[in-house]
Scaffold this active site. Structure first.
Site, short mmCIF file in Angstrom:
data_model
loop_
_atom_site.label_atom_id
_atom_site.label_comp_id
_atom_site.label_asym_id
_atom_site.label_seq_id
_atom_site.Cartn_x
_atom_site.Cartn_y
_atom_site.Cartn_z
N ASP A 14 0.83 -1.21 0.00
CA ASP A 14 0.00 0.00 0.00
C ASP A 14 0.87 1.26 0.00
O ASP A 14 1.98 1.26 0.54
CB ASP A 14 -0.91 -0.02 1.24
CG ASP A 14 -2.12 0.90 1.08
OD1 ASP A 14 -2.34 1.42 -0.04
OD2 ASP A 14 -2.83 1.11 2.08
N ASN A 63 -11.10 -2.35 -5.39
CA ASN A 63 -10.32 -1.39 -6.17
C ASN A 63 -10.98 -0.98 -7.50
O ASN A 63 -10.57 -0.02 -8.14
CB ASN A 63 -8.89 -1.89 -6.43
CG ASN A 63 -8.00 -1.82 -5.19
OD1 ASN A 63 -7.13 -2.66 -4.99
ND2 ASN A 63 -8.22 -0.82 -4.34
C1 IPE Z 1 -5.59 -2.61 -0.27
O1 IPE Z 1 -5.19 -1.28 -0.45
C2 IPE Z 1 -5.55 -3.34 -1.56
C3 IPE Z 1 -4.23 -3.49 -2.15
C4 IPE Z 1 -3.09 -3.16 -1.62
C5 IPE Z 1 -4.23 -4.09 -3.44
P1 IPE Z 1 -6.25 -0.12 -0.62
O2 IPE Z 1 -5.46 1.13 -0.69
O3 IPE Z 1 -7.16 -0.41 -1.74
O4 IPE Z 1 -7.07 -0.23 0.73
P2 IPE Z 1 -7.90 0.85 1.55
O5 IPE Z 1 -8.83 1.53 0.58
O6 IPE Z 1 -6.91 1.82 2.13
O7 IPE Z 1 -8.60 0.05 2.59
C1 IPE Z 2 -1.51 0.28 -3.41
O1 IPE Z 2 -1.29 1.65 -3.45
C2 IPE Z 2 -1.73 -0.31 -4.78
C3 IPE Z 2 -3.12 -0.69 -5.09
C4 IPE Z 2 -4.11 -0.70 -4.25
C5 IPE Z 2 -3.38 -1.08 -6.45
P1 IPE Z 2 -2.49 2.69 -3.45
O2 IPE Z 2 -2.87 2.98 -4.86
O3 IPE Z 2 -3.59 2.22 -2.59
O4 IPE Z 2 -1.78 3.95 -2.82
P2 IPE Z 2 -2.42 4.97 -1.77
O5 IPE Z 2 -2.93 4.16 -0.64
O6 IPE Z 2 -3.50 5.71 -2.50
O7 IPE Z 2 -1.27 5.82 -1.38
MG MG Z 3 -4.04 2.46 -0.63
#
Ligand code: IPE
Ligand code: IPE
Ligand code: MG
Length: 227
Positions: A14, A63
């Site tokens: 993340d 997502n």
């Molecule tokens: C969790 O991250 C999913 C992945 C890392 C693929 P998100 O960024 O989507 O999760 P939330 O929205 O902070 O819970």
């Molecule tokens: C994790 O990084 C990757 C995916 C969930 C695909 P994020 O895209 O959630 O990055 P933040 O949380 O917005 O920084």
């Molecule tokens: Mg994230």
């Protein structure tokens, strides 16, 4: 002093978006940089003495709520990245697997996924499982529904082995970026795992930091309800 063995590591990757934002870049740049981190971490796991499996959360069933532009970019990145990573899987002796509903992806991406799986199936240093279009509640509900349809009893053992990730319980879960939640990841398999949250954003995460986390894991007292 404990001496826990680490066989199955899971990571919620993340913080890609925030990494890009901090640099005044568009979010997709963070995803590109984050993909490089996956390679470094996979190498670390392949060379680690006891790690057999590393499961990485790459795209959740939630997502899809993101803007179409970002979702489309992630799909294209995954396709391109997998093709380019084939040589890395060979170099590290890593087997590629997935968990999640890849039927939800385009036929072209599904084909790429199937091809990389087939070409790396013989590798034994480490198994890298990418969680793609994965949601744990859905995984559990579908497994229960399959058992019910077959008229089979639903027990911890039968349900556990009917899951798409029946393998092995997870020993250690790491989540980067400072968030402290599971976001619908492997609820069943994480029942007795050790958790570790680091503020480091995924594109900045390194094998060195993972190594430090694993040393802490090794010394934790895992009691599993006993004394
Ligand atoms: C969790 O991250 C999913 C992945 C890392 C693929 P998100 O960024 O989507 O999760 P939330 O929205 O902070 O819970
Ligand atoms: C994790 O990084 C990757 C995916 C969930 C695909 P994020 O895209 O959630 O990055 P933040 O949380 O917005 O920084
Ligand atoms: Mg994230």
């Amino acid at each position: 002093m404990s001496n826990n063995i680490l066989k199955h590591l899971a990571i919620i990757m993340d913080g890609n978006g925030r990494w890009a934002k901090e640099r005044g870049l568009i979010r997709t740049k963070g995803h590109e940089k984050g993909a490089d981190t996956i390679r470094d971490i996979t190498q670390y796991c392949a060379e680690h003495e006891t790690i057999e499996t590393v499961t990485l959360y790459a795209f959740s069933t939630e997502n899809w709520k993101r803007p179409k532009y970002e979702v489309d970019f992630l799909m294209r990145l995954l396709d391109r990245w997998l093709k380019q990573e084939l040589k890395t899987y060979h170099r590290f002796g890593a087997k590629f697997e997935t968990v999640g509903n890849i039927e939800g992806f385009s036929p072209k991406l599904q084909e790429t996924i199937a091809s990389i799986k087939a070409q790396t199936a013989h590798h034994t240093n480490v198994t890298q499982i990418l969680a793609l279009n994965y949601g744990s509640r859905e995984e559990i509900a579908k497994a229960a529904s399959r058992l019910a349809k077959r008229g089979e009893e639903i027990t911890e053992d039968s349900l556990g082995s009917e899951l798409n990730t029946p393998y092995r319980d997870i020993d250690l879960l790491v989540r980067t970026s400072g968030e402290q939640r599971l976001s619908n990841f492997l609820l069943w398999q994480l029942s007795y795992s050790e958790f570790f949250f680091t503020p480091t954003l995924w594109p900045d995460f390194t094998p060195k930091e993972l190594d430090r986390i694993i040393h802490q894991y090794i010394n934790r007292d895992r009691r599993f309800g006993g004394l």
